[in-house]
Design a protein around this motif. Structure first.
Motif, PDB file in Angstrom:
ATOM      1  N   VAL A 120       1.276  -0.447  -0.290  1.00 41.33           N
ATOM      2  CA  VAL A 120      -0.626   0.116   0.332  1.00 41.33           C
ATOM      3  C   VAL A 120       0.849   1.095   0.044  1.00 41.33           C
ATOM      4  N   THR A 121       0.515   2.241  -1.237  1.00 38.53           N
ATOM      5  CA  THR A 121       1.461   3.390  -1.161  1.00 38.53           C
ATOM      6  C   THR A 121       0.754   4.420  -1.318  1.00 38.53           C
ATOM      7  N   ASN A 122       1.157   5.984  -1.165  1.00 37.12           N
ATOM      8  CA  ASN A 122       0.742   7.205  -1.923  1.00 37.12           C
ATOM      9  C   ASN A 122       2.254   7.398  -2.593  1.00 37.12           C
ATOM     10  N   SER A 123       2.779   6.560  -3.068  1.00 38.09           N
ATOM     11  CA  SER A 123       4.215   7.521  -3.338  1.00 38.09           C
ATOM     12  C   SER A 123       3.596   6.900  -5.317  1.00 38.09           C
ATOM     13  N   ILE A 124       3.672   7.944  -5.879  1.00 39.10           N
ATOM     14  CA  ILE A 124       3.743   7.153  -7.599  1.00 39.10           C
ATOM     15  C   ILE A 124       5.224   6.779  -7.786  1.00 39.10           C
ATOM     16  N   PRO A 125       6.200   7.001  -7.604  1.00 37.70           N
ATOM     17  CA  PRO A 125       7.803   6.415  -8.172  1.00 37.70           C
ATOM     18  C   PRO A 125       7.492   5.243  -7.640  1.00 37.70           C
ATOM     19  N   VAL A 126       7.119   4.664  -6.714  1.00 35.06           N
ATOM     20  CA  VAL A 126       6.970   3.127  -5.693  1.00 35.06           C
ATOM     21  C   VAL A 126       6.331   2.706  -6.575  1.00 35.06           C
ATOM     22  N   GLY A 142      -6.633  10.422  -3.308  1.00 35.29           N
ATOM     23  CA  GLY A 142      -6.594  12.033  -2.643  1.00 35.29           C
ATOM     24  C   GLY A 142      -6.180  12.578  -3.666  1.00 35.29           C
ATOM     25  N   LYS A 143      -5.502  14.526  -3.106  1.00 37.12           N
ATOM     26  CA  LYS A 143      -4.967  14.203  -4.357  1.00 37.12           C
ATOM     27  C   LYS A 143      -3.744  14.555  -4.295  1.00 37.12           C
ATOM     28  N   ILE A 144      -3.513  14.749  -6.179  1.00 34.36           N
ATOM     29  CA  ILE A 144      -1.856  14.052  -6.275  1.00 34.36           C
ATOM     30  C   ILE A 144      -0.978  15.358  -5.963  1.00 34.36           C
ATOM     31  N   ARG A 145       0.324  15.391  -5.185  1.00 36.65           N
ATOM     32  CA  ARG A 145       1.064  16.510  -4.493  1.00 36.65           C
ATOM     33  C   ARG A 145       1.927  16.228  -6.013  1.00 36.65           C
ATOM     34  N   LYS A 146       2.079  17.835  -7.104  1.00 44.74           N
ATOM     35  CA  LYS A 146       2.611  16.854  -8.291  1.00 44.74           C
ATOM     36  C   LYS A 146       4.741  17.355  -7.867  1.00 44.74           C
ATOM     37  N   ASN A 147       5.003  18.216  -7.075  1.00 49.06           N
ATOM     38  CA  ASN A 147       5.805  18.477  -6.447  1.00 49.06           C
ATOM     39  C   ASN A 147       7.205  17.253  -5.864  1.00 49.06           C
ATOM     40  N   GLU A 148       6.032  16.555  -4.833  1.00 47.73           N
ATOM     41  CA  GLU A 148       6.524  15.380  -4.501  1.00 47.73           C
ATOM     42  C   GLU A 148       5.735  14.412  -5.162  1.00 47.73           C
ATOM     43  N   SER A 150       3.415  12.402  -5.082  1.00 45.98           N
ATOM     44  CA  SER A 150       2.658  11.822  -4.113  1.00 45.98           C
ATOM     45  C   SER A 150       1.395  11.900  -3.617  1.00 45.98           C
ATOM     46  N   VAL A 151       0.059  11.284  -2.730  1.00 45.35           N
ATOM     47  CA  VAL A 151      -0.702  10.902  -3.137  1.00 45.35           C
ATOM     48  C   VAL A 151      -1.460  12.126  -1.624  1.00 45.35           C
ATOM     49  N   VAL A 152      -1.744  13.156  -1.267  1.00 46.47           N
ATOM     50  CA  VAL A 152      -2.678  13.309   0.435  1.00 46.47           C
ATOM     51  C   VAL A 152      -3.527  12.644  -0.143  1.00 46.47           C
ATOM     52  N   THR A 153      -4.190  12.318   0.931  1.00 48.22           N
ATOM     53  CA  THR A 153      -5.932  12.161   1.497  1.00 48.22           C
ATOM     54  C   THR A 153      -6.257  12.135   2.320  1.00 48.22           C
ATOM     55  N   TYR A 154      -7.387  11.757   2.548  1.00 46.30           N
ATOM     56  CA  TYR A 154      -8.092  12.850   3.894  1.00 46.30           C
ATOM     57  C   TYR A 154      -9.438  11.903   4.470  1.00 46.30           C
ATOM     58  N   ASP A 155      -9.839  11.238   5.194  1.00 44.76           N
ATOM     59  CA  ASP A 155     -10.949  10.928   5.353  1.00 44.76           C
ATOM     60  C   ASP A 155     -12.370  10.493   4.961  1.00 44.76           C
ATOM     61  N   TYR A 156     -12.454  11.661   4.347  1.00 46.53           N
ATOM     62  CA  TYR A 156     -13.770  11.254   3.400  1.00 46.53           C
ATOM     63  C   TYR A 156     -13.563  11.372   1.623  1.00 46.53           C
ATOM     64  N   LEU A 157     -11.870  11.021   1.383  1.00 43.27           N
ATOM     65  CA  LEU A 157     -11.828  10.528   0.182  1.00 43.27           C
ATOM     66  C   LEU A 157     -11.459   9.239   0.970  1.00 43.27           C
ATOM     67  N   PHE A 158     -11.015   8.334   1.152  1.00 42.91           N
ATOM     68  CA  PHE A 158     -10.269   7.734   1.609  1.00 42.91           C
ATOM     69  C   PHE A 158     -10.600   6.522   2.951  1.00 42.91           C
ATOM     70  N   ASN A 159     -10.701   4.708   2.741  1.00 44.59           N
ATOM     71  CA  ASN A 159     -11.522   4.789   3.487  1.00 44.59           C
ATOM     72  C   ASN A 159     -10.221   3.753   4.726  1.00 44.59           C
ATOM     73  N   PHE A 160      -9.358   4.740   5.716  1.00 42.25           N
ATOM     74  CA  PHE A 160      -8.085   3.997   6.377  1.00 42.25           C
ATOM     75  C   PHE A 160      -8.182   3.313   7.374  1.00 42.25           C
ATOM     76  N   ASP A 161      -9.708   3.214   7.737  1.00 44.19           N
ATOM     77  CA  ASP A 161     -10.037   2.210   8.507  1.00 44.19           C
ATOM     78  C   ASP A 161     -10.317   0.384   7.912  1.00 44.19           C
ATOM     79  N   GLU A 162     -10.516   0.415   6.699  1.00 42.76           N
ATOM     80  CA  GLU A 162     -10.488  -0.742   5.983  1.00 42.76           C
ATOM     81  C   GLU A 162      -8.849  -1.980   5.830  1.00 42.76           C
ATOM     82  N   LEU A 163      -8.121  -0.344   6.747  1.00 41.45           N
ATOM     83  CA  LEU A 163      -6.712  -1.380   6.166  1.00 41.45           C
ATOM     84  C   LEU A 163      -6.298  -1.863   6.967  1.00 41.45           C
TER      85      LEU A 163
END
Length: 255
Positions: A120-126, A142-148, A150-163
């Motif tokens: 599981v990752t939020n890294s596009i290079p990975v 979630g939202k892509i941080r282009k300069n990083e 990466s993908v950053v996310t919030y509870d209303y965008l991604f259900n962390f509890d399922e992980l």
């Protein structure tokens, strides 16, 4: 060593040591003074280093965090050694989280042949590194941080509890005994906090330059971290301090 490789090595050395004498650099790189001066002039013009009397110093990033592209080439040998050490904790059948970051990205290179591995990752290079492997990939939404990259996310965008993560490999921009691990970006910090909460074991992969720094956003205290994995450039005073604090500090020798 090609000129570009040599210049990258100069930047890597100065990122760790901040200031080096010309004689120290010629010895480390095994080059003549004239060759080194040509490299120094090019790096100075590029704004990466600064000449001082008898030596050179790194030009610090003026505002917060450097970009992912800059960090991908800085301290590369250290980051590869740290990543290799991290990979030794990953076994067939694991479900792991790999954080966005230049050190954690390197882990992907060492785990392509693991069997029944879920990443599981939020890294596009990975994701790009593991795309052609047999590793099962899950990218958080979630939202892509282009300069990083990466993908950053919030509870209303991604259900962390399922992980249900067994091992999380996260990075940090700052590490102190008093404050734990910290980062520059609030959105990245929120994602890391969530992944730490959802993981049974937490590993922080960070090169030695991050120790002793407490940057903008706190992520977690050290009692939430199972292992801190770093390189052998770390100052011995940090090693003693972390041992006294009861932290599991793993120091990997840079080859």
């Amino acid at each position: 060593m090609f000129p570009l490789e040599r210049q990258n090595k100069i930047v890597e050395l100065l990122t760790v040591h901040k200031v080096l004498k010309i004689s120290e650099l010629t010895n480390r790189l095994q080059v003549s003074v004239d060759t080194l001066r040509r490299d120094v002039n090019l790096l100075t013009k590029a704004g990466k280093i600064e000449k001082i009397y008898g030596g050179v110093k790194i030009v610090e990033t003026k505002f917060g965090e450097s970009t992912i592209n800059e960090r991908m080439i800085s301290n590369l040998a250290q980051k590869e050694s740290i990543a290799q050490a991290c990979s030794e904790y990953i076994t067939d059948g694991d479900c792991i989280y790999i954080d966005s970051g230049s050190t954690t990205y390197q882990i992907a290179k060492y785990i392509k042949n693991r069997k029944n591995l879920t990443v599981v990752t939020n890294s596009i290079p990975v994701i790009s590194e593991l795309m052609t492997s047999d590793v099962e990939l899950v990218i958080i939404g979630g939202k892509i941080r282009k300069n990083e990259q990466s993908v950053v996310t919030y509870d209303y965008l991604f259900n962390f509890d399922e992980l249900n993560i067994l091992k999380a490999f996260v990075c940090a921009s700052g590490i102190t005994i008093e404050k734990g691990i910290s980062d520059y970006n609030l959105e990245e910090a929120i994602t890391r906090k969530k992944m730490i909460e959802r993981s049974k074991f937490v590993y922080v992969a960070a090169d030695s330059s991050k120790f002793g720094k407490d940057v903008t956003i706190n992520i977690a205290p050290l009692n939430k971290v199972d292992y801190l994995i770093t390189d052998d450039e770390i100052d011995s005073t940090f090693i003693r301090s972390f041992k006294k604090a009861g932290s599991h500090l793993v120091v990997k020798k840079v080859e």
